[in-house]
Design an enzyme around this catalytic site. Structure first.
Site, PDB file in Angstrom:
ATOM      1  N   THR B 138       0.880  -1.179   0.000  1.00 33.89           N
ATOM      2  CA  THR B 138       0.000   0.000   0.000  1.00 33.89           C
ATOM      3  C   THR B 138       0.912   1.222   0.000  1.00 33.89           C
ATOM      4  OG1 THR B 138      -0.062   0.398   2.396  1.00 33.89           O
ATOM      5  CG2 THR B 138      -1.570  -1.281   1.541  1.00 33.89           C
ATOM      6  N   ASP B 139       0.319   2.411  -0.082  1.00 26.47           N
ATOM      7  CA  ASP B 139       1.142   3.630  -0.056  1.00 26.47           C
ATOM      8  C   ASP B 139       1.898   3.755   1.262  1.00 26.47           C
ATOM      9  OD1 ASP B 139       0.414   4.279  -2.586  1.00 26.47           O
ATOM     10  OD2 ASP B 139      -1.272   5.556  -1.976  1.00 26.47           O
ATOM     11  N   CYS B 140       1.237   3.384   2.368  1.00 27.49           N
ATOM     12  CA  CYS B 140       1.902   3.529   3.659  1.00 27.49           C
ATOM     13  C   CYS B 140       2.666   2.269   4.079  1.00 27.49           C
ATOM     14  CB  CYS B 140       0.906   3.965   4.727  1.00 27.49           C
ATOM     15  SG  CYS B 140      -0.634   3.048   4.729  1.00 27.49           S
ATOM     16  N   TYR B 141       2.377   1.149   3.453  1.00 26.32           N
ATOM     17  CA  TYR B 141       3.092  -0.116   3.734  1.00 26.32           C
ATOM     18  C   TYR B 141       3.536  -0.723   2.402  1.00 26.32           C
ATOM     19  CZ  TYR B 141       1.441   0.031   8.546  1.00 26.32           C
ATOM     20  OH  TYR B 141       1.211   0.394   9.853  1.00 26.32           O
ATOM     21  N   PRO B 142       4.606  -0.166   1.794  1.00 26.87           N
ATOM     22  CA  PRO B 142       4.947  -0.540   0.414  1.00 26.87           C
ATOM     23  C   PRO B 142       5.552  -1.928   0.244  1.00 26.87           C
ATOM     24  CG  PRO B 142       6.545   1.031   1.284  1.00 26.87           C
ATOM     25  CD  PRO B 142       5.474   0.918   2.312  1.00 26.87           C
TER      26      PRO B 142
END
Lengths: 136, 402
Positions: B138-142
């Site tokens: 994800t954007d916060c957990y790439p």
């Protein structure tokens, strides 16, 4: 003096095809009872044997086996209990066909008498914490 | 003579508490009678050490750099799948979990040499465990992949959380069929070849407090060699079963959900376990202290194997087919004698629960209390009792039609 011992015989590939046990009976007058055997042509073989006869015949027979290239181990060393892992639950007691496990009614611990063990290995997988180990 | 838990704790602090095990109390009551024994004894300790399938542990592994969100991804501990339905770095493993490539019962009976219970045992032993995880990014957990060794000492939290332990009584298993069967009650030989049971009987926690008068939510206990707590009633908690005049259930009844810090537990008391042809599980050690608040509570703790009865169930027929038929009832004293006559046949018995280890737990807990390092707690809420009307219901299937 008559002796009776349980031994494990390891047959190297080259002797698997030879009638070794027949010679034990014929030439050394020994009685045998095969407790377990694994043989595949062209591979190493293994036999668990109860061998009895006069001590002198027995010794000669063992000498013959050794010379023929058969590796011999005494059976009592083969199935051992990992004392660290055994919880003394008792699941093995009714599994063992020879009664090698006995419940001590006072301490409720399980005694393992490996002289009664015929290395059938039924206990190995039936032991829930896998405390029984087989070493061939 | 009624005592309070506060008074007992004062005596523990002063080193004056009288503590005996649930085995020792039996003879003590025979010698002195319940009244005198209740005046003298402050605490009775219980213990049980048995395979308990509904056990598991959860961990917070800490954040990676860059971050990875395990929630909704996949995670494996030594190839055993862990549950990833929580937040980014919280994972949970159940004792019955198996590696994806375990052959299971494809060749029957399967061996089940390694599963979730073994992972928990190895973690507690301080061994490094291989964590392999994938995530969707994800954007916060790439980050999408993680392969690393983990060790219990580095985890932020490692918590044992068992949904159902310490069953108050249990079935006694036999096999009436003509072939060997492989069950969670062990290997059962054909034609009533053996009888397996699984309870510490007179030492078992809930058999010594049949109506849950002292054991409740918040009770501090011995768990896996460390300290734990009763978190809730266990799943399948069913207080409303047939009971003897002494109050002891004659069927599986109450259960406990327990929780505790895995970091202070010991591998001697959490053992990865394999049931041939059935699956993996874990053998858990639990000990519960019972404060002797009254003569009535003491009477319950004095129960002995002769007075605890369990149902004999056919695991080749009645059990798998969900039928309630039983072959009869036997006492734990009969079971522990090693031989029982059933349907005219002498049948040898075997236990899956370790009585010597249950004794060891009750003695360890006794030592902890005598040394002053373990004080008793008052439950914050009781477990549901007989009056709750709770029973153990089967699933009511409602077929889904298109």
């Amino acid at each position: 003096m008559v002796v009776s011992k349980r031994i494990v015989l390891h047959f190297p590939r080259r002797v698997v095809e030879r009638p070794i046990v027949y010679r034990l009976v014929k030439d050394y007058d020994l009685e045998f009872n095969i407790l377990k055997a694994f043989f595949t042509p062209e591979e190493e073989g293994l036999m668990v044997l109860e061998l009895s006869g006069e001590q002198t015949d027995y010794d000669k027979g063992i000498n013959y086996l050794t010379k023929a290239g058969v590796r011999i181990q005494s059976l009592s060393q083969d199935v051992i209990r990992n004392e660290e892992r055994c919880t003394h639950c008792g699941a093995c007691v009714t599994i063992c066909p020879t009664g090698a496990f006995e419940l001590d009614p006072l301490t409720r611990r399980i005694n393992f008498y490996n002289e009664k063990c015929v290395a059938c290995v039924l206990c190995i997988k039936a032991c829930p914490p896998r405390a029984m180990e087989v070493h061939f | 003579m009624a005592k309070t838990i506060e008074e007992i704790n004062e005596k523990i602090k002063a080193g004056k508490a009288v503590v005996v095990t649930a085995e020792e109390i039996i003879d003590l009551v025979k010698q002195k009678g319940t009244k005198k024994a209740a005046q003298e004894v402050d605490v009775v300790t219980t213990g049980t050490f048995s395979p308990m399938c509904s056990s598991g542990a959860y961990f917070n592994i800490g954040h990676t750099k860059p971050r990875i969100k395990l929630g909704g991804g996949r995670a494996y501990l030594n190839d055993v799948p862990a549950y990833t339905g929580f937040a980014a770095t919280d994972i949970l493993i159940g004792a019955n979990a198996l590696p994806d490539d375990d052959p299971r019962n494809r060749v029957h009976p399967g061996e089940f040499n390694y599963g979730g219970g073994h992972v928990i045992e190895e973690l507690v032993s301080g061994k490094d465990i291989r964590l392999v995880a994938t995530a969707y990014g994800t954007d916060c957990y790439p980050r999408k992949k993680l392969e690393t060794w983990i060790n219990i000492r580095d985890l932020n939290q490692a918590v044992l959380f068992n949904l159902r332990n310490a069953y108050q009584n249990y079935n006694v298993a036999v096999n009436l069929s003509d072939r060997t069967i492989y069950t969670y009650m062990g290997v059962l030989k054909p034609d009533l070849g053996n009888i397996n049971y699984s309870s510490a009987g007179q030492l078992s926690p809930l058999l010594n407090d049949p109506y849950y008068k002292t054991i409740g939510i918040g009770t501090k206990i011995f768990l896996g060699g460390g300290i734990g707590f009763v978190a809730w009633q266990g799943t399948q908690h069913a207080p409303n079963v047939l009971r003897s005049d002494n109050g002891v259930p004659r069927r599986g009844a109450g259960t406990l959900a327990v929780i505790g810090d895995l970091k202070q537990m010991k591998p001697r008391w959490l053992i990865g376990t394999s049931m041939l042809g059935y699956g993996c599980t874990i053998t858990v050690g639990i000990g519960v202290p019972i404060p002797i608040l009254s003569e009535e509570i003491l009477k319950y703790t004095a129960v002995s194997d002769e007075d605890i009865f369990a149902p004999v169930v056919d695991y080749s027929g009645a059990y798998p087919q969900m039928k309630s038929d039983i072959l009869g009832e036997v006492s734990y004293a009969q079971l522990k004698s090693g031989m029982i006559t059933i349907q005219g046949k002498e049948v040898p018995t075997a236990s899956l629960s370790s009585y010597p280890r249950a004794v060891e737990i009750a003695n360890l807990l006794k030592e902890w209390i005598l040394s002053g390092k373990f004080q008793l707690t008052k439950p914050v809420a009781p477990l549901p009792g007989v009056e709750s009307g709770i029973t153990f219901k089967p699933l009511k299937e409602r077929p889904i039609e298109d």
